[in-house]
Scaffold this active site. Structure first.
Site, PDB file in Angstrom:
ATOM      1  N   PHE A  13       0.862  -1.189   0.000  1.00 34.89           N
ATOM      2  CA  PHE A  13       0.000   0.000   0.000  1.00 34.89           C
ATOM      3  C   PHE A  13       0.891   1.230   0.000  1.00 34.89           C
ATOM      4  O   PHE A  13       1.279   1.759   1.046  1.00 34.89           O
ATOM      5  CB  PHE A  13      -0.900  -0.032   1.244  1.00 34.89           C
ATOM      6  CG  PHE A  13      -1.987   1.004   1.225  1.00 34.89           C
ATOM      7  CD1 PHE A  13      -3.060   0.874   0.368  1.00 34.89           C
ATOM      8  CD2 PHE A  13      -1.936   2.102   2.068  1.00 34.89           C
ATOM      9  CE1 PHE A  13      -4.081   1.823   0.351  1.00 34.89           C
ATOM     10  CE2 PHE A  13      -2.940   3.044   2.070  1.00 34.89           C
ATOM     11  CZ  PHE A  13      -4.012   2.906   1.205  1.00 34.89           C
TER      12      PHE A  13
ATOM     13  N   ASP B  39       0.755 -16.021  12.975  1.00 33.38           N
ATOM     14  CA  ASP B  39      -0.612 -16.466  13.259  1.00 33.38           C
ATOM     15  C   ASP B  39      -1.558 -16.042  12.126  1.00 33.38           C
ATOM     16  O   ASP B  39      -1.152 -15.455  11.123  1.00 33.38           O
ATOM     17  CB  ASP B  39      -1.049 -15.864  14.592  1.00 33.38           C
ATOM     18  CG  ASP B  39      -2.239 -16.567  15.201  1.00 33.38           C
ATOM     19  OD1 ASP B  39      -2.757 -17.526  14.595  1.00 33.38           O
ATOM     20  OD2 ASP B  39      -2.661 -16.150  16.302  1.00 33.38           O
TER      21      ASP B  39
ATOM     22  N   HIS C 192       4.876  -3.790   2.898  1.00 34.57           N
ATOM     23  CA  HIS C 192       6.005  -3.874   1.978  1.00 34.57           C
ATOM     24  C   HIS C 192       7.298  -3.395   2.635  1.00 34.57           C
ATOM     25  O   HIS C 192       7.301  -2.494   3.457  1.00 34.57           O
ATOM     26  CB  HIS C 192       5.728  -3.086   0.693  1.00 34.57           C
ATOM     27  CG  HIS C 192       5.395  -1.638   0.900  1.00 34.57           C
ATOM     28  ND1 HIS C 192       5.088  -0.787  -0.128  1.00 34.57           N
ATOM     29  CD2 HIS C 192       5.310  -0.882   2.023  1.00 34.57           C
ATOM     30  CE1 HIS C 192       4.847   0.419   0.331  1.00 34.57           C
ATOM     31  NE2 HIS C 192       4.971   0.374   1.640  1.00 34.57           N
TER      32      HIS C 192
END
Length: 292
Positions: free
Chosen positions: A150, A200, A207
């Site tokens: 993002f 988990d 990134h």
């Protein structure tokens, strides 16, 4: 019965299923490398019709073929070890490498030029792109690795512009990644998950993030882009880590903590912003007394 067998690499076991009928002539041809390609030529008398062969499966694009072990599809320019399993509905794209004893679950996608290491297991509907997965890893259902991060910026005209995401994600050996976790590819450096780390379910790794060896990341953790985490770090549930911060090795963060600046010393931390655990506990106790 006469057999004539030609091979240019290793011979794969039992590519055909036979009945008790007599076969007069039989020919098998293999391509170079571990990728499987089988073509049969046979001459059977008119009353002998039961030879079932696993031939090249033809698809609309004529580029994908059916893998003999599991029924999934593979691109003719992929490289797959004969011991690998590709489940029904799975797809291995061109230039990808699937190593020995790897398991690709049904519905999973191994994108172009992706490497899946030895004895690594992918669950159902895993999507791998722009990444390398090490040996003996376990990737649970619904994991996505290697998609764009993002990253956006505002140009001189005030328009939102996407920042190029051109690098990869690299997952080490003996790593386990829980269901529906997402690990983005890098933009200025590769995103890295170190050896023996365990992640988990429902974790977001942004990134350029780097996670060291032997780390534990609990559910719903969010690691923003370009964060750097050392070895033997434990992140409790719903921990948030800001972008570009560094966390030293052997740090433990309590659940719901938020790291807003670098942590340079080992130890236990908690709170928002995260501070040494004893200071955080004192703050909590003082707040309770004051509120009464």
């Amino acid at each position: 019965m006469a057999f004539r067998i030609t091979k240019s690499s290793s011979l794969l076991s039992s590519a055909f299923i036979f009945t008790n009928h007599t076969i007069e002539h039989f020919h098998i041809m293999f391509t170079t490398g571990p990728m499987l390609r089988i073509r049969a030529q046979r001459h059977i008398s008119t009353d002998q019709t039961s030879l079932i062969e696993r031939d090249d499966a033809k698809t609309d694009g004529q580029e994908f073929r059916k893998w003999y072990n599991g029924g999934g599809m593979f691109h003719k320019f992929s490289c797959i070890d004969p011991t690998a399993f590709i489940g029904t509905g799975a797809l291995v794209h061109s230039k990808s490498v699937v190593a020995a004893n790897a398991y690709i679950g049904s519905g999973s996608i191994v994108g172009p030029a992706v490497t899946v290491g030895q004895s690594t297991r992918l669950g159902y509907n895993v999507v791998l792109t722009n990444c390398t997965i090490g040996d003996f890893c376990v990737i649970h259902n619904g994991v996505c690795i290697g998609q764009d991060g993002f990253g956006f910026l505002v140009d001189e005209q005030g328009h939102m512009v996407k920042k190029a995401q051109n690098l990869e994600a690299r997952v080490g050996n003996h790593v386990e990644i829980g269901a529906n976790t997402c690990i983005d590819r890098g933009s200025w450096r590769d995103t890295v998950i170190g050896d023996h780390s365990k992640i988990d379910n429902l974790v977001q790794v942004g990134h350029n993030a780097v996670i060291g060896n032997n780390c534990i990341v609990c559910g719903q953790v969010g690691i923003a882009g370009s964060a750097t985490i050392g070895d033997y770090v434990t992140l409790g549930g719903r921990v948030a880590i800001r972008d570009h911060v560094c966390i030293a090795s052997k740090v433990r963060l309590a659940a719901n903590s938020c790291v807003t600046k670098n942590i340079n010393e080992s130890g236990d931390y908690g709170g928002f912003p995260a501070i040494p655990i004893r200071e955080w506990r004192k703050q909590v106790a003082t707040h309770r007394r004051t509120s009464k």
